[in-house]
Design a protein around this motif. Structure first.
Motif, PDB file in Angstrom:
ATOM      1  N   TYR A 449      76.967  13.844  25.990  1.00  0.00           N
ATOM      2  CA  TYR A 449      77.906  14.550  25.111  1.00  0.00           C
ATOM      3  C   TYR A 449      78.870  15.402  25.939  1.00  0.00           C
ATOM      4  CZ  TYR A 449      79.523  18.252  21.958  1.00  0.00           C
ATOM      5  OH  TYR A 449      80.290  19.168  21.278  1.00  0.00           O
ATOM      6  N   ARG A 450      78.364  16.123  26.933  1.00  0.00           N
ATOM      7  CA  ARG A 450      79.233  16.965  27.753  1.00  0.00           C
ATOM      8  C   ARG A 450      80.175  16.116  28.607  1.00  0.00           C
ATOM      9  NH1 ARG A 450      74.462  21.423  29.013  1.00  0.00           N
ATOM     10  NH2 ARG A 450      74.965  22.752  27.204  1.00  0.00           N
ATOM     11  N   LEU A 451      79.703  14.981  29.087  1.00  0.00           N
ATOM     12  CA  LEU A 451      80.586  14.083  29.836  1.00  0.00           C
ATOM     13  C   LEU A 451      81.660  13.501  28.924  1.00  0.00           C
ATOM     14  CD1 LEU A 451      78.009  12.212  32.109  1.00  0.00           C
ATOM     15  CD2 LEU A 451      79.618  14.011  32.796  1.00  0.00           C
ATOM     16  N   SER A 452      81.323  13.289  27.640  1.00  0.00           N
ATOM     17  CA  SER A 452      82.331  12.759  26.711  1.00  0.00           C
ATOM     18  C   SER A 452      83.428  13.785  26.455  1.00  0.00           C
ATOM     19  CB  SER A 452      81.669  12.338  25.394  1.00  0.00           C
ATOM     20  OG  SER A 452      81.254  13.464  24.637  1.00  0.00           O
ATOM     21  N   ILE A 453      83.094  15.068  26.444  1.00  0.00           N
ATOM     22  CA  ILE A 453      84.117  16.109  26.271  1.00  0.00           C
ATOM     23  C   ILE A 453      85.117  16.059  27.417  1.00  0.00           C
ATOM     24  CG2 ILE A 453      84.483  18.615  26.264  1.00  0.00           C
ATOM     25  CD1 ILE A 453      81.789  18.876  24.836  1.00  0.00           C
ATOM     26  N   LEU A 454      84.644  15.756  28.616  1.00  0.00           N
ATOM     27  CA  LEU A 454      85.513  15.711  29.799  1.00  0.00           C
ATOM     28  C   LEU A 454      86.184  14.356  29.964  1.00  0.00           C
ATOM     29  CD1 LEU A 454      83.190  17.602  32.319  1.00  0.00           C
ATOM     30  CD2 LEU A 454      85.021  18.532  30.884  1.00  0.00           C
ATOM     31  N   GLY A 455      85.988  13.438  29.023  1.00  0.00           N
ATOM     32  CA  GLY A 455      86.649  12.139  29.081  1.00  0.00           C
ATOM     33  C   GLY A 455      86.003  11.160  30.037  1.00  0.00           C
ATOM     34  N   VAL A 456      84.779  11.442  30.481  1.00  0.00           N
ATOM     35  CA  VAL A 456      84.103  10.540  31.415  1.00  0.00           C
ATOM     36  C   VAL A 456      83.557   9.314  30.684  1.00  0.00           C
ATOM     37  CG1 VAL A 456      82.145  10.340  33.004  1.00  0.00           C
ATOM     38  CG2 VAL A 456      83.577  12.395  33.031  1.00  0.00           C
ATOM     39  N   VAL A 457      83.035   9.512  29.458  1.00  0.00           N
ATOM     40  CA  VAL A 457      82.559   8.403  28.627  1.00  0.00           C
ATOM     41  C   VAL A 457      83.176   8.560  27.242  1.00  0.00           C
ATOM     42  CG1 VAL A 457      80.385   8.222  29.889  1.00  0.00           C
ATOM     43  CG2 VAL A 457      80.479   9.613  27.814  1.00  0.00           C
ATOM     44  N   THR A 458      83.123   7.472  26.450  1.00  0.00           N
ATOM     45  CA  THR A 458      83.698   7.503  25.108  1.00  0.00           C
ATOM     46  C   THR A 458      82.629   7.473  24.031  1.00  0.00           C
ATOM     47  OG1 THR A 458      85.646   6.333  25.942  1.00  0.00           O
ATOM     48  CG2 THR A 458      85.339   6.389  23.550  1.00  0.00           C
ATOM     49  N   LEU A 459      81.724   6.495  24.067  1.00  0.00           N
ATOM     50  CA  LEU A 459      80.681   6.334  23.057  1.00  0.00           C
ATOM     51  C   LEU A 459      79.336   6.098  23.729  1.00  0.00           C
ATOM     52  CD1 LEU A 459      82.440   3.902  20.545  1.00  0.00           C
ATOM     53  CD2 LEU A 459      82.047   6.338  20.198  1.00  0.00           C
ATOM     54  N   PHE A 460      78.261   6.503  23.038  1.00  0.00           N
ATOM     55  CA  PHE A 460      76.926   6.195  23.538  1.00  0.00           C
ATOM     56  C   PHE A 460      75.961   6.118  22.353  1.00  0.00           C
ATOM     57  CE2 PHE A 460      77.696  10.744  23.782  1.00  0.00           C
ATOM     58  CZ  PHE A 460      76.585  11.314  23.170  1.00  0.00           C
ATOM     59  N   PHE A 461      75.046   5.152  22.416  1.00  0.00           N
ATOM     60  CA  PHE A 461      74.046   4.935  21.380  1.00  0.00           C
ATOM     61  C   PHE A 461      72.736   4.539  22.051  1.00  0.00           C
ATOM     62  CE2 PHE A 461      78.135   3.242  19.810  1.00  0.00           C
ATOM     63  CZ  PHE A 461      78.350   4.084  18.727  1.00  0.00           C
ATOM     64  N   ILE A 462      71.662   4.566  21.257  1.00  0.00           N
ATOM     65  CA  ILE A 462      70.428   3.895  21.667  1.00  0.00           C
ATOM     66  C   ILE A 462      70.367   2.577  20.912  1.00  0.00           C
ATOM     67  CG2 ILE A 462      67.914   3.904  21.487  1.00  0.00           C
ATOM     68  CD1 ILE A 462      67.847   6.753  22.163  1.00  0.00           C
ATOM     69  N   ASP A 463      70.167   1.495  21.616  1.00  0.00           N
ATOM     70  CA  ASP A 463      70.054   0.178  20.994  1.00  0.00           C
ATOM     71  C   ASP A 463      68.573  -0.135  20.824  1.00  0.00           C
ATOM     72  OD1 ASP A 463      70.263  -2.350  20.060  1.00  0.00           O
ATOM     73  OD2 ASP A 463      71.800  -2.973  21.496  1.00  0.00           O
ATOM     74  N   PHE A 464      68.037   0.208  19.659  1.00  0.00           N
ATOM     75  CA  PHE A 464      66.610   0.021  19.412  1.00  0.00           C
ATOM     76  C   PHE A 464      66.224  -1.462  19.363  1.00  0.00           C
ATOM     77  CE2 PHE A 464      67.247   4.327  17.686  1.00  0.00           C
ATOM     78  CZ  PHE A 464      66.247   4.992  18.376  1.00  0.00           C
ATOM     79  N   ARG A 465      67.208  -2.330  19.278  1.00  0.00           N
ATOM     80  CA  ARG A 465      66.872  -3.754  19.304  1.00  0.00           C
ATOM     81  C   ARG A 465      66.359  -4.172  20.674  1.00  0.00           C
ATOM     82  NH1 ARG A 465      72.604  -5.760  17.052  1.00  0.00           N
ATOM     83  NH2 ARG A 465      73.163  -4.353  18.755  1.00  0.00           N
ATOM     84  N   GLU A 466      66.758  -3.410  21.704  1.00  0.00           N
ATOM     85  CA  GLU A 466      66.320  -3.752  23.057  1.00  0.00           C
ATOM     86  C   GLU A 466      65.079  -2.969  23.461  1.00  0.00           C
ATOM     87  OE1 GLU A 466      68.125  -3.440  27.590  1.00  0.00           O
ATOM     88  OE2 GLU A 466      69.468  -3.790  25.900  1.00  0.00           O
ATOM     89  N   ALA A 467      65.098  -1.659  23.218  1.00  0.00           N
ATOM     90  CA  ALA A 467      63.953  -0.803  23.554  1.00  0.00           C
ATOM     91  C   ALA A 467      64.157   0.535  22.867  1.00  0.00           C
ATOM     92  CB  ALA A 467      63.827  -0.625  25.070  1.00  0.00           C
ATOM     93  N   ASP A 468      63.119   1.360  22.865  1.00  0.00           N
ATOM     94  CA  ASP A 468      63.192   2.620  22.146  1.00  0.00           C
ATOM     95  C   ASP A 468      64.078   3.653  22.830  1.00  0.00           C
ATOM     96  OD1 ASP A 468      61.621   1.708  20.149  1.00  0.00           O
ATOM     97  OD2 ASP A 468      59.767   2.647  20.851  1.00  0.00           O
ATOM     98  N   SER A 469      64.284   3.591  24.111  1.00  0.00           N
ATOM     99  CA  SER A 469      65.054   4.612  24.819  1.00  0.00           C
ATOM    100  C   SER A 469      65.977   3.973  25.853  1.00  0.00           C
ATOM    101  CB  SER A 469      64.112   5.616  25.503  1.00  0.00           C
ATOM    102  OG  SER A 469      63.395   6.355  24.553  1.00  0.00           O
TER     103      SER A 469
END
Length: 804
Positions: A449-469
């Motif tokens: 979240y803090r990296l997204s504020i600085l424009g380092v990343v845009t979106l992030f999710f957990i893909d539970f279809r692959e694994a829990d974390s």
């Protein structure tokens, strides 16, 4: 349809969660219920205790803040169902209560493909209730799975419990909650008249304002706060001990002997419990492992502490079923303690309230006073003054550090996540992947979240279809963009600005905002410790990509501490103020009930309840009659005016106005001081409250208040205002020197030729050591030379100034 919402079993170390039950009463049942609530002759008026009712009409967008201060219960009334409807709850699944009057049936939809949400479905007649856990908000397939679950039903209401998760000013902040804004938009595509409610059990104006700013067009329908918290037949007792073993012994003695004897004298309790459970330290699950807070280098990063539920309202058996309100920690604040006692004492229940606390020893108290600090010297869960275990004050101190780490410590998780993103990029992952354990999931979310504020990343999710974390990260930049980072940082500072005068919100910059001065200050304060950690971590193989991306790491190391400390800094200050004020209340010699009542209203300071360990040291009150505190229209009106002035951001600080209030309150000044202390528990940079505390606090506390005020002034206000506050202090010379030392700071407003000149002049008038005066004079000369046209020598001059 009625949804009844109340607090669960109160917990000592964290806000209460909300619990729900449902009711679809018939017309006859509603009539009977209404008739049964009518007051019989001679009965006390119970209208003040009836739950508030919030009617919801189609299309409403409402926020209700149900904190301990706001009451215990309220109900939401939804329109009668007209078709196959679905109500969606975002709430912990454990928060549901089954009401015996309701026919709740668990319904597992058949034929659904595997979903990646933690959910439960209930049926109430034609209404379907869909419960989804907050932890599911981070799922990559949230919107898709939700659409599958509600297919064939008409979504009428979205209820979001724990709405404080929207706000960083909450201990349970969760960036994944922002996805609910898009979920609402999706549901309105199906039903434009969708109603939405946001509910929270955590108190604070800052949280409320923050949530309302995020949830546009939401209306605040928080039930009004009760004004009378006085209850008869409520007694208060504080038991302080000097070791954990003595605390365990006192716990058993209180429950097996002293409290039964106390209530037995009143003829309402005469039984001796057959078995007293062993005392379980409530801090144990939270402080079980060594801390290592400053710079973690282990593989896993601890999440924010999860608090166990601790019963504090056990009912005793007896003719009148008295209640015991027992607290064995220093969590919470005085106002919450008062409200818990008032709720338990409704309908004139007999309540005995006990605080069983292990306070700091005299050496620790003297050390904090000598340092003008509320922060104890214990580190790594080891008492600095010889105790075998930490006292309750020290344990709370360690919890505060876990929840709100200092700026360098907060930067470390972001640097570790950056390293893992670079590694995933080097492996050719698309999108980038971060595999983490459950224990570090919260830390990774906050870092992303803090990296997204600085424009380092845009979106992030957990893909539970692959694994829990396994986080999937999109929009990662190959190098840091200073302009984008500056824009993101400025917006964040602007949104969370608590400074007097609102130094970030007072102007809107053209183009790229200039935050270079703030970044430079952050770099000087925190840069070297973070870079030292980076070098050590790279040498030990904890950070693997420093050599190829040094500028990237250094850029993040410059921005993140400033970003993190914008919220964590004041939250740390608020937490320590609540801790200090509660400790001072337990140590005080005044009537317990009167001191608690002052937290919410102005009270006659001569009144004593007669039912506390200060009014009746031997607790020998039997069935004595209690006299309620006398009302004072004058104090009440003065209190309202003072509160309005102090909390109104549109009214600037003027010492003349504060002095008039001090004069008007006269001998009742303790009310004024108590209210100012309480205001600082939620707004630590309030100049009005800081000034009043400085003027009214006695001796050592007044000296600490003077330094508190000057720290805020020097960080956020111009030099001439700092000088004014300095000159209005009428305390001891020793404290005046401590204030001067604060002002002699390269990061403050005196870092200029005029500032150096004033410091040198004041040092001579105070009679400081000649060496100190010579240094100040040398700095004054160098600052003056720095303003000349000798630009070729500026770098060398700046170096000399900093060295001096």
């Amino acid at each position: 349809m009625l949804i009844h919402i109340r607090h669960s079993q109160p917990r000592e170390l964290a806000p209460d969660r909300l619990m729900f039950n449902f009711e679809i009463p018939s017309l006859i049942e509603r009539f009977r219920s209404r008739s049964s609530k009518k007051r019989r002759p001679g009965e006390a008026d119970s209208a003040a205790f009836d739950p508030a009712l919030i009617p919801v009409t189609p299309g409403d967008r409402l926020l209700a803040q149900l904190a301990p201060q706001r009451g215990d219960t309220f109900s939401i009334q939804l329109p009668a169902p007209a078709r196959s409807e679905v109500i969606i709850f975002i709430s912990p699944l454990r928060s549901l209560i089954r009401d015996h009057r309701s026919s709740l049936k668990i319904h597992s939809p058949s034929g659904l493909r595997p979903l990646h949400l933690d959910f439960t479905v209930f049926r109430l007649g034609r209404i379907r209730v869909l419960y989804i856990s907050p932890e599911s908000m981070v799922s990559r397939t949230l919107r898709e799975d939700l659409s599958t679950l509600i297919e064939g039903f008409w979504p009428t209401t979205l209820i979001m419990d724990q709405a404080h998760r929207f706000s960083e000013w909450s201990d349970e902040f969760d960036p994944a909650y922002f996805r609910l804004i898009q979920v609402m938009a999706d549901l309105r595509q199906t039903n434009p008249a969708l109603s939405a409610l946001a509910l929270t059990g955590e108190f604070g104006d800052r949280i409320r304002k923050d949530v309302l700013s995020l949830l546009s067009e939401f209306k605040d329908v928080t039930p009004s706060m009760r004004t009378d918290f006085y209850r008869p037949r409520v007694s208060f007792q504080a038991v302080t001990v000097d070791s954990f073993q003595n605390k365990t012994n006192a716990y058993h003695s209180l429950l097996s002997q002293e409290i039964p004897h106390l209530l037995g004298k009143e003829g309402i309790f005469s039984q001796t419990p057959e078995e007293i459970p062993d005392y379980q330290d409530p801090y144990g699950p939270l402080l079980g492992r060594p801390e290592g807070l400053e710079f973690k280098t282990e593989t896993e990063t601890e999440p924010k502490p999860k608090t166990p539920a601790i019963p504090t309202h056990p009912s005793l058996t007896g003719p009148e079923k008295p209640h015991l309100l027992l607290s064995t920690t220093l969590g919470g604040d005085k106002e919450t303690w008062l409200c818990q006692a008032a709720r338990t004492g409704m309908d004139e229940n007999r309540v005995h309230c006990v605080h069983l606390i292990e306070l700091p020893n005299p050496a620790c108290e003297a050390d904090m006073r000598g340092r003008y600090s509320r922060i104890p010297a214990c580190t790594d869960r080891v008492c600095a003054f010889g105790r075998e275990t930490l006292c309750d004050y020290g344990k709370q101190h360690h919890l505060i550090r876990q929840r709100h780490p200092d700026a360098p410590s907060a930067a470390v998780p972001a640097l570790r996540v950056l390293d893992r993103l670079l590694e995933s990029q080097a492996d050719g992952d698309t999108p980038l992947r971060i595999v983490c354990g459950d224990l570090e999931r919260n830390a990774v979310v906050l870092a992303l979240y803090r990296l997204s504020i600085l424009g380092v990343v845009t979106l992030f999710f957990i893909d539970f279809r692959e694994a829990d974390s396994v986080f999937k990260v999109y929009g990662f930049t190959e190098a840091m963009n200073p302009e984008a980072a500056a824009v993101g940082l400025f917006r964040y500072l602007w949104k969370n600005d608590l400074s007097p005068g609102n130094k970030f919100t007072s102007h809107i910059p053209d183009g790229v905002p200039d935050v270079s001065a703030e970044i430079d200050r952050s770099r000087r304060l925190f840069g070297e410790p973070i870079r030292r950690w980076l070098r050590t971590a790279a040498a030990e193989g904890v950070i693997r990509n420093l050599g190829d991306h040094r500028d990237y790491f250094c850029g993040v190391a410059d921005y993140v501490p400033l970003l993190a400390d914008q919220v964590d800094g004041p939250m740390r200050e608020m937490a320590y103020r609540r801790l200090w004020n509660l400790k001072r209340f337990l140590q005080g010699s005044e009537c317990r009930h009167a001191k608690l009542l002052m937290a919410v209203r102005a009270t006659d300071e001569e009144w004593g309840c007669g039912f506390c360990d200060r009014c009746a040291p031997d607790l020998a009150f039997g069935r004595a009659e209690q006299t309620p505190p006398p009302g004072s229209l004058f104090l009440g009106e003065l209190e309202k005016r003072f509160q309005s002035w102090m909390e109104n951001d549109a009214v600037g600080f003027e010492s003349e106005a504060a002095d008039r209030f001090i004069q008007d309150f006269g001998d009742a000044y303790l009310n004024l001081r108590t209210r100012s202390r309480r205001a600082l528990e939620y707004d630590p940079y309030n100049l009005k409250a800081l000034y009043v505390v400085r003027e009214l606090a006695p001796n050592a506390e007044g000296e600490m208040g003077a330094l508190d005020l000057m720290k805020v002034v020097l960080r956020d206000l111009p030099r001439h205002q700092a000088v004014r506050f300095y000159e209005t202090f009428r305390g001891e010379t020793e404290v005046k020197r401590a204030l001067f030392n604060l002002m002699d700071d390269i990061h403050g407003p005196f870092n200029s030729p005029g500032g150096e000149q004033w410091l040198c002049k004041e040092a001579r008038e105070m009679g400081l050591a000649e060496e100190r005066i010579d240094f100040l004079a040398a700095r004054e000369v160098l600052r003056t030379l720095e303003q000349t046209e000798w630009s070729a020598h500026h770098a060398k001059l700046s170096q000399w100034i900093e060295e001096l």
